[in-house]
Design an enzyme around this catalytic site. Structure first.
Site, PDB file in Angstrom:
ATOM      1  N   GLU A   1      -3.264 -12.456  -3.940  1.00 54.13           N
ATOM      2  CA  GLU A   1      -4.331 -12.004  -3.042  1.00 54.13           C
ATOM      3  C   GLU A   1      -5.538 -11.437  -3.794  1.00 54.13           C
ATOM      4  O   GLU A   1      -6.649 -11.435  -3.251  1.00 54.13           O
ATOM      5  CB  GLU A   1      -3.769 -10.981  -2.042  1.00 54.13           C
TER       6      GLU A   1
ATOM      7  N   ASP B   1       0.782 -18.318   8.016  1.00 53.25           N
ATOM      8  CA  ASP B   1       1.956 -18.803   8.762  1.00 53.25           C
ATOM      9  C   ASP B   1       1.870 -18.249  10.178  1.00 53.25           C
ATOM     10  O   ASP B   1       0.987 -17.455  10.473  1.00 53.25           O
ATOM     11  CB  ASP B   1       3.256 -18.327   8.083  1.00 53.25           C
TER      12      ASP B   1
HETATM   13  C1  3QA Z   1       5.012 -11.278   2.418  1.00 56.14           C
HETATM   14  C2  3QA Z   1       3.683 -10.724   1.998  1.00 56.14           C
HETATM   15  C3  3QA Z   1       3.540  -9.260   2.334  1.00 56.14           C
HETATM   16  O1  3QA Z   1       2.725  -8.614   1.403  1.00 56.14           O
HETATM   17  C4  3QA Z   1       2.888  -9.278   3.693  1.00 56.14           C
HETATM   18  C5  3QA Z   1       2.575 -11.402   2.757  1.00 56.14           C
HETATM   19  C6  3QA Z   1       2.000 -13.134   5.821  1.00 56.14           C
HETATM   20  N1  3QA Z   1       2.868 -13.624   6.749  1.00 56.14           N
HETATM   21  C7  3QA Z   1       3.625 -12.584   7.195  1.00 56.14           C
HETATM   22  C8  3QA Z   1       4.673 -12.495   8.154  1.00 56.14           C
HETATM   23  N2  3QA Z   1       5.253 -11.296   8.368  1.00 56.14           N
HETATM   24  C9  3QA Z   1       4.803 -10.206   7.702  1.00 56.14           C
HETATM   25  N3  3QA Z   1       3.823 -10.220   6.781  1.00 56.14           N
HETATM   26  C10 3QA Z   1       3.219 -11.421   6.522  1.00 56.14           C
HETATM   27  N4  3QA Z   1       1.972 -10.399   3.581  1.00 56.14           N
HETATM   28  C11 3QA Z   1       6.021 -10.846   1.437  1.00 56.14           C
HETATM   29  S1  3QA Z   1       7.541 -11.568   1.496  1.00 56.14           S
HETATM   30  C12 3QA Z   1       7.619 -12.776   0.292  1.00 56.14           C
HETATM   31  C13 3QA Z   1       7.341 -12.362  -1.090  1.00 56.14           C
HETATM   32  O2  3QA Z   1       8.228 -12.842  -2.047  1.00 56.14           O
HETATM   33  C14 3QA Z   1       1.379 -10.856   4.820  1.00 56.14           C
HETATM   34  C15 3QA Z   1       2.187 -11.783   5.667  1.00 56.14           C
HETATM   35  N5  3QA Z   1       5.103 -13.587   8.829  1.00 56.14           N
HETATM   36  C16 3QA Z   1       7.817 -13.989  -2.744  1.00 56.14           C
HETATM   37  C17 3QA Z   1       8.516 -14.062  -4.084  1.00 56.14           C
HETATM   38  O3  3QA Z   1       9.880 -13.837  -3.965  1.00 56.14           O
END
Ligand code: 3QA
Length: 228
Positions: free
Chosen positions: A12, A196
Site C-alpha cells: 500500500e 475484493d
Molecule cells: C488484509 C489487509 C488488511 O490490512 C486490511 C487488507 C481488503 N479486503 C478486506 C476484507 N476484509 C477486511 N479488510 C480488507 N486490508 C490482510 S489479510 C491478508 C494478509 O496476508 C483491507 C481489506 N475483505 C497476506 C500474506 O500472508
C-alpha cells in the site's frame, strides 16, 4: 507543514516510496518510518502492518514523534456496497470499529463508553479528495467504512456489517487511525481502493488485486497532495 501518509501493508505504501528520493529511514517500535519532502512540505510515510493495534501505534508515533499535522491513509478495502467494483475509489466520511461488542451491557454494537462510535473524517480533506477526483475524472464514492480485526470473506459477516452500520466498505485499520487522530486533534482522511467484495471469493480476489488497487489508491493520494 508535516503530513503523514500511512498504509497497512507494504504494497500500500510502496508505490509512494518509489516516487521519492532522499528518504530518511528511522526505526521506532519495531517499524520503519520514511521521511521526505514534497511541494515544500515534510512528509512521513509508513506502513503499520495489519490491524487496528498496529495502525493506532503507527498513527500515534507519526503524530508524536514525527510531528504530523495532517494524516492521509491509503490502501485497499473490501466492498460492501454493490455499486463498488474492484479498483473503485472510496473516501470515508466516517468510520466505525465493527467488531466492538459490549452489547451484553445494553450498549449498541461498535460503541465504547466515553469514546463513542463513528468518527468523522476532516470535512476539508474529504472535499479536497472530491476535488482531486473531479479534476482527474475519477469516480469517487464517499461513504462509511467499517473497520475490524477480521478479513471479511463470508456473506453472513458481510450482511451483519451492512445491516448494523450501513457501511460501504470494510478494512482492518481505518477506524483506529481515525480515533487516534480525533483524540489528538489531527485532521485526517481515509482513502481506499476496492480489492475484493468481502464475500467467499475475497481471499482469492484480494491476492489478485491487492497490488493494482493499492497503486490506484496511492496514485490518487499523490494527486491529492498536489491539490493540498
Ligand atoms: C488484509 C489487509 C488488511 O490490512 C486490511 C487488507 C481488503 N479486503 C478486506 C476484507 N476484509 C477486511 N479488510 C480488507 N486490508 C490482510 S489479510 C491478508 C494478509 O496476508 C483491507 C481489506 N475483505 C497476506 C500474506 O500472508
Amino acid at each position: 507543514m508535516t503530513l503523514a501518509i500511512m498504509g497497512a501493508m507494504e504494497e500500500e505504501v510502496e508505490p509512494l516510496l518509489e516516487r521519492f528520493e532522499n528518504v530518511k529511514v528511522t526505526e521506532i517500535a519495531d517499524n520503519k518510518y520514511y521521511e521526505t519532502t514534497y511541494n515544500g512540505n515534510n512528509i512521513v510515510i509508513a506502513y503499520s502492518k495489519i490491524g487496528k493495534v498496529n495502525a493506532a501505534l503507527t498513527a500515534t508515533l507519526m503524530i508524536e514523534k514525527f510531528g504530523a499535522e495532517k494524516l492521509i491513509f491509503t490502501g485497499v478495502a473490501g466492498a460492501l456496497n454493490p455499486k463498488l467494483k474492484v479498483g473503485d475509489m472510496v473516501v470515508a466520511t466516517k468510520l466505525i470499529q465493527h467488531d466492538v461488542d459490549i452489547t451484553a451491557f445494553g450498549h449498541p454494537w461498535g460503541f465504547i463508553p466515553e469514546s463513542g462510535d463513528f468518527v468523522e473524517c476532516d470535512a476539508a480533506l474529504v472535499s479536497k479528495a472530491k476535488e482531486s477526483a473531479k479534476a482527474i475524472g475519477v469516480d469517487l464514492l464517499d461513504g462509511i467504512i467499517a473497520t475490524g480485526d477480521q478479513f471479511i470473506a463470508d456473506s453472513k459477516k458481510k450482511d451483519f456489517i451492512v445491516d448494523t452500520y450501513k457501511a460501504d466498505a470494510t478494512e482492518m485499520e481505518g477506524a483506529s487511525v481515525a480515533y487516534v487522530c480525533k483524540c489528538m486533534n489531527v485532521p485526517f482522511v481515509v482513502l481506499r481502493s476496492i480489492s475484493d467484495a468481502a464475500d467467499m471469493d475475497a481471499g482469492f480476489d484480494f491476492e489478485e488485486f491487492l497490488k493494482s488497487s493499492a497503486k490506484t489508491s496511492a496514485d490518487f493520494c499523490l494527486k491529492m497532495l498536489d491539490n493540498l
